[in-house]
Design a protein around this motif. Sequence first.
Motif, PDB file in Angstrom:
ATOM      1  N   ARG A 116       0.848  -1.199   0.000  1.00  0.00           N
ATOM      2  CA  ARG A 116       0.000   0.000   0.000  1.00  0.00           C
ATOM      3  C   ARG A 116       0.879   1.243   0.000  1.00  0.00           C
ATOM      4  O   ARG A 116       2.002   1.190   0.488  1.00  0.00           O
ATOM      5  N   PRO A 117       0.366   2.343  -0.548  1.00  0.00           N
ATOM      6  CA  PRO A 117       1.160   3.571  -0.518  1.00  0.00           C
ATOM      7  C   PRO A 117       1.471   3.953   0.930  1.00  0.00           C
ATOM      8  O   PRO A 117       0.596   3.919   1.777  1.00  0.00           O
TER       9      PRO A 117
ATOM     10  N   GLN B  99       0.431  -4.522  -7.462  1.00  0.00           N
ATOM     11  CA  GLN B  99       0.854  -4.355  -6.073  1.00  0.00           C
ATOM     12  C   GLN B  99       0.837  -5.687  -5.332  1.00  0.00           C
ATOM     13  O   GLN B  99       1.673  -5.941  -4.473  1.00  0.00           O
TER      14      GLN B  99
ATOM     15  N   PRO C 296       3.808   0.928  -4.900  1.00  0.00           N
ATOM     16  CA  PRO C 296       2.699   1.713  -5.456  1.00  0.00           C
ATOM     17  C   PRO C 296       3.135   2.738  -6.496  1.00  0.00           C
ATOM     18  O   PRO C 296       2.486   2.880  -7.532  1.00  0.00           O
TER      19      PRO C 296
END
Lengths: 314, 270
Positions: free
Chosen positions: A16-17, B165, B171
């Motif tokens: 995830r970012p 991802q 990301p």
Amino acid sequence: MTAVPDNSPGQRTRRRPSRLSRGFVVAVPYLWLLFFFLLPFLIVFKISFSQTAIAQPPYLPVIGLADLVSGGWTKLRQLTIDNYTWIAGDPLYVKAYLSSLRMAAISTALALLVGYPVAYGIARAPRSIRSLLVMLTILPFWTSFLIRVYAWIGILKNEGLLNQLLLWLGVIAQPLTILNTDVAIYIGIVYSYLPFMILPIYASLERMDHRLVEAANDLGCPPTRAFWAITFPLSLPGVLAGIFLVFIPAVGEFVIPDLLGGSSTLMIGKTLWDEFFSNRDWPVSSAVAVVLLMVLVIPIMIFQRLQARQEGAV
Amino acid sequence: MKHWSGFNIASVAVGLAFLYLPITILVIYSFNASRLVTVWGGFSTHWYGELFHNQGLMDAAWVTIRVALLSASVTTVLGTMAAVVLNRFHRFPGRLLFSGMVAAPMVMPDVILGLSLLLLFVSLDLDRGFWTVVLAHITCTMCFVTVVVQSRLVSFDRSLEEAAQDLGCPPWKAFFLVTLPVIWPAVAAGWMLTFTLSLDDLVIASFTSGPGATTLPMKIYSQVRLGVTPEINAVCTILIAIVSLGVVVAALVNRRQEQRRARDERLAAQ
């Protein structure tokens, strides 16, 4: 058999970012807009309460960062609402606001009258050429606004092409004076903003299920009545979007009234420009800008609400 | 009602004629040999030759092109970031203010934008010129990129990015390798749109520019106020030609890409 990847939640490896990269993506455009969009407005707002001065910059008080820290009361007391009472008291400004609103409203109505049939025609066109027609509608929007307005000067002049044509046809005996009148401004605004009217109306007409009209026709409803009972109400979101997209920018328009309008034409965008460049009165032009913004806030808010509702409905 | 009725054809024809006639007349008269703009004196390219000897005009054109290239490029990056923020991040402090600030310049009159930016530059004590025009154009055209890119992101299938991802792609890398190639036409369209907006802008440039950084629209405007001249018609024709060529090429490239994508999808489905 190849190994099947385990997809149970605990084993997930999706990356995830991180907070940091998210923050970066948000912060860059955010800070840019805060600094170059919001801050300038606050400055305009502040200067609109300042006094005109013969200095550089030509207004008082000049409040620096140090004054904010130390209170700077003597300077803050120099702020006045004089510029606003000046605007309210001078019939020139009041007239300019009212006539801008009136001229924008008339031009918007004319643009709707011209734009609706075009949008309807494109929506009913054979599917194969529809996207070509849409592109042809958008293309003039890409060419310079200034050039498109300028092109009309040669047409509308007293010895211009329109008058030559009408004289040749024998429709008129004397050349008409169109340039430097309000009529020229209407033509200019309708011409420049027509794509903004056509495209949203086209979009809503294109989405419409045309079988509804066919059903009405089959049941004996005359085409005109079917249009007003079915087609027009269904295209209303596009019509409203088009009205606001033409009206809002037309109110503050500068280039069109300046090049096509006459000396007696009052439009607020031009008044602001003259106040700033000719009279060099920065506080008054700031106050004119603040009032113009307040005048436009209502239509802008209605427009945003309509757009939001549209997006919610889809 | 499958047929295209006469009335519909006529209204489309009249509408398009109205949109194109003034530009066409301007282009035709740029080849007029006569100095009088309303009298046809025969075909000539005289005014185009004249143009290249007009140093002021050439300087202005060069300034304008540099401003437009630079501001369009920065705007596209910032505007795309803003589109990603609005499309993906639904909760962060000040989101409402952010979306308001992104949308507002689109409906704000140019005179207000120009004035406010000028007053900012004055209070910062910045020397007005090339860079202030660039900064102003970036700020005022960002919203257009955001709108164009955002409308493309809405229909983008996010599972593609998520798949990357899941396979361990960071990301930011997934964005550049998966998302960006798909939304690329929208980003390119946004760049072109802001490039032409910057090329055209008169009002904001007039407020924020200083001595030595006169843009082409400012130059054209000051000449137009003195009257219609064949030289200006010639400049306008060149600008129209450049922009139309760009738009048509972009549309064709876009169409080729769509066709290729449709073919790939058909092949993949087999």
